[in-house]
Scaffold this motif. Structure first.
Motif, PDB file in Angstrom:
ATOM      1  N   GLU A  19     -27.669  15.827   5.833  1.00 41.00           N
ATOM      2  CA  GLU A  19     -27.020  16.316   4.610  1.00 41.00           C
ATOM      3  C   GLU A  19     -27.650  15.670   3.377  1.00 41.00           C
ATOM      4  O   GLU A  19     -27.824  16.306   2.349  1.00 41.00           O
ATOM      5  N   MET A  20     -28.039  14.398   3.513  1.00 41.40           N
ATOM      6  CA  MET A  20     -28.623  13.656   2.394  1.00 41.40           C
ATOM      7  C   MET A  20     -30.039  14.119   2.074  1.00 41.40           C
ATOM      8  O   MET A  20     -30.443  14.157   0.918  1.00 41.40           O
ATOM      9  N   GLY A  21     -30.806  14.446   3.122  1.00 40.37           N
ATOM     10  CA  GLY A  21     -32.200  14.811   2.904  1.00 40.37           C
ATOM     11  C   GLY A  21     -32.954  14.882   4.213  1.00 40.37           C
ATOM     12  O   GLY A  21     -32.353  14.952   5.291  1.00 40.37           O
ATOM     13  N   ASP A  22     -34.265  14.842   4.126  1.00 33.28           N
ATOM     14  CA  ASP A  22     -35.132  15.002   5.286  1.00 33.28           C
ATOM     15  C   ASP A  22     -35.995  13.765   5.482  1.00 33.28           C
ATOM     16  O   ASP A  22     -36.441  13.147   4.518  1.00 33.28           O
ATOM     17  N   ILE A  34     -35.050  13.222  -0.428  1.00 30.40           N
ATOM     18  CA  ILE A  34     -33.619  13.350  -0.695  1.00 30.40           C
ATOM     19  C   ILE A  34     -33.370  14.708  -1.356  1.00 30.40           C
ATOM     20  O   ILE A  34     -34.142  15.149  -2.206  1.00 30.40           O
ATOM     21  N   HIS A  35     -32.270  15.355  -0.970  1.00 25.43           N
ATOM     22  CA  HIS A  35     -31.937  16.658  -1.531  1.00 25.43           C
ATOM     23  C   HIS A  35     -31.463  16.553  -2.990  1.00 25.43           C
ATOM     24  O   HIS A  35     -30.971  15.501  -3.427  1.00 25.43           O
ATOM     25  N   GLU A  36     -31.612  17.634  -3.693  1.00 24.11           N
ATOM     26  CA  GLU A  36     -31.237  17.748  -5.102  1.00 24.11           C
ATOM     27  C   GLU A  36     -29.782  17.322  -5.323  1.00 24.11           C
ATOM     28  O   GLU A  36     -28.877  17.753  -4.609  1.00 24.11           O
ATOM     29  N   GLY A  37     -29.594  16.435  -6.337  1.00 25.16           N
ATOM     30  CA  GLY A  37     -28.260  16.057  -6.770  1.00 25.16           C
ATOM     31  C   GLY A  37     -27.533  15.044  -5.907  1.00 25.16           C
ATOM     32  O   GLY A  37     -26.401  14.670  -6.226  1.00 25.16           O
ATOM     33  N   LYS A  38     -28.122  14.566  -4.846  1.00 29.75           N
ATOM     34  CA  LYS A  38     -27.457  13.611  -3.961  1.00 29.75           C
ATOM     35  C   LYS A  38     -27.483  12.204  -4.566  1.00 29.75           C
ATOM     36  O   LYS A  38     -28.287  11.904  -5.443  1.00 29.75           O
ATOM     37  N   HIS A  39     -26.588  11.361  -4.071  1.00 30.80           N
ATOM     38  CA  HIS A  39     -26.549   9.961  -4.492  1.00 30.80           C
ATOM     39  C   HIS A  39     -26.781   9.094  -3.261  1.00 30.80           C
ATOM     40  O   HIS A  39     -26.005   9.139  -2.310  1.00 30.80           O
ATOM     41  N   LEU A  40     -27.851   8.332  -3.284  1.00 30.77           N
ATOM     42  CA  LEU A  40     -28.224   7.488  -2.155  1.00 30.77           C
ATOM     43  C   LEU A  40     -27.638   6.089  -2.345  1.00 30.77           C
ATOM     44  O   LEU A  40     -27.932   5.411  -3.324  1.00 30.77           O
ATOM     45  N   CYS A  41     -26.773   5.700  -1.408  1.00 28.28           N
ATOM     46  CA  CYS A  41     -26.179   4.367  -1.402  1.00 28.28           C
ATOM     47  C   CYS A  41     -25.913   3.998   0.058  1.00 28.28           C
ATOM     48  O   CYS A  41     -26.226   4.783   0.962  1.00 28.28           O
ATOM     49  N   ASN A  70     -37.163  16.160  -5.534  1.00 26.30           N
ATOM     50  CA  ASN A  70     -35.894  16.593  -6.114  1.00 26.30           C
ATOM     51  C   ASN A  70     -35.334  15.484  -6.993  1.00 26.30           C
ATOM     52  O   ASN A  70     -35.703  14.317  -6.859  1.00 26.30           O
ATOM     53  N   SER A  71     -34.392  15.856  -7.852  1.00 25.53           N
ATOM     54  CA  SER A  71     -33.709  14.862  -8.678  1.00 25.53           C
ATOM     55  C   SER A  71     -32.478  14.373  -7.925  1.00 25.53           C
ATOM     56  O   SER A  71     -31.681  15.170  -7.437  1.00 25.53           O
ATOM     57  N   PHE A  72     -32.339  13.055  -7.843  1.00 24.46           N
ATOM     58  CA  PHE A  72     -31.191  12.443  -7.185  1.00 24.46           C
ATOM     59  C   PHE A  72     -30.980  11.065  -7.785  1.00 24.46           C
ATOM     60  O   PHE A  72     -31.818  10.569  -8.533  1.00 24.46           O
TER      61      PHE A  72
END
Length: 137
Positions: A19-22, A34-41, A70-72
Motif C-alpha cells: 500500500e505504501m509503495g513498491d 513510495i506512492h503519491e501522497g503517502k507518509h513514510l514513518c 512521486n511526491s510523499f
C-alpha cells in the motif's frame, strides 16, 4: 524514471508491492518507490522493513535507493530507527527529480546515521551504491 521502465528492469530479482509503495530487490541493493501522497514513518513502513529484512537477512551488506518518482512525506526523525532495524544497511541514496525533493533530501541527510547521498540519475545512483556495497563484501 520508474525502475520498472528503466534499463535496470532485467536485473530485478524480486518485486514486492505494498500500500505504501513498491520495492525492487537486486543482488546488493533495494530500490523503493513510495506512492503519491503517502507518509513514510515507522508505523507505515513496517511491511517494507519486514520484506527487506527477509530478503537480505541480517548479515549481507546492502544499499537502499529511494527513487522519488512521486511526491510523499517522510518522518526524518525515524531514520536512526530504520537504520537500526536494518543493521546490514550500509548505503542510502535518494534519486531526486525536483528541486523540492532535493531540499527534503538535504534535511533527511542530517538525521541519517549512515552514508546518505543524492543523485538525479537512477542509473548513476544504482552504479554508485552497487560499487560501494561490492567494496564492503
Amino acid at each position: 524514471m520508474k525502475t520498472i521502465e528503466s534499463n535496470l528492469k532485467s536485473s530485478i530479482i524480486e518485486a514486492q508491492h505494498f500500500e505504501m509503495g513498491d520495492l525492487y530487490f537486486f543482488e546488493n541493493l533495494v530500490i523503493s518507490e513510495i506512492h503519491e501522497g503517502k507518509h513514510l514513518c515507522l508505523e507505515t513502513a513496517n511491511d517494507y522493513l519486514i520484506a527487506i529484512s527477509e530478503f537480505y537477512g541480517n548479515k549481507k551488506p546492502f544499499g537502499y535507493i529511494s527513487n522519488r518518482v512521486n511526491s510523499f512525506s517522510i518522518e526524518p526523525l525515524d531514520f536512526p530507527v530504520f537504520v537500526g532495524m536494518l543493521e546490514n544497511l550500509k548505503e542510502f541514496l535518494t534519486i531526486t527529480y525536483k528541486h523540492a525533493d532535493e531540499m527534503n533530501a538535504g534535511v533527511e541527510k542530517l538525521f541519517c546515521p549512515i552514508t546518505y547521498e543524492k543523485s538525479d540519475s537512477l542509473h548513476d545512483g544504482f552504479i554508485s551504491v552497487n560499487e560501494k556495497i561490492l567494496e564492503i563484501q
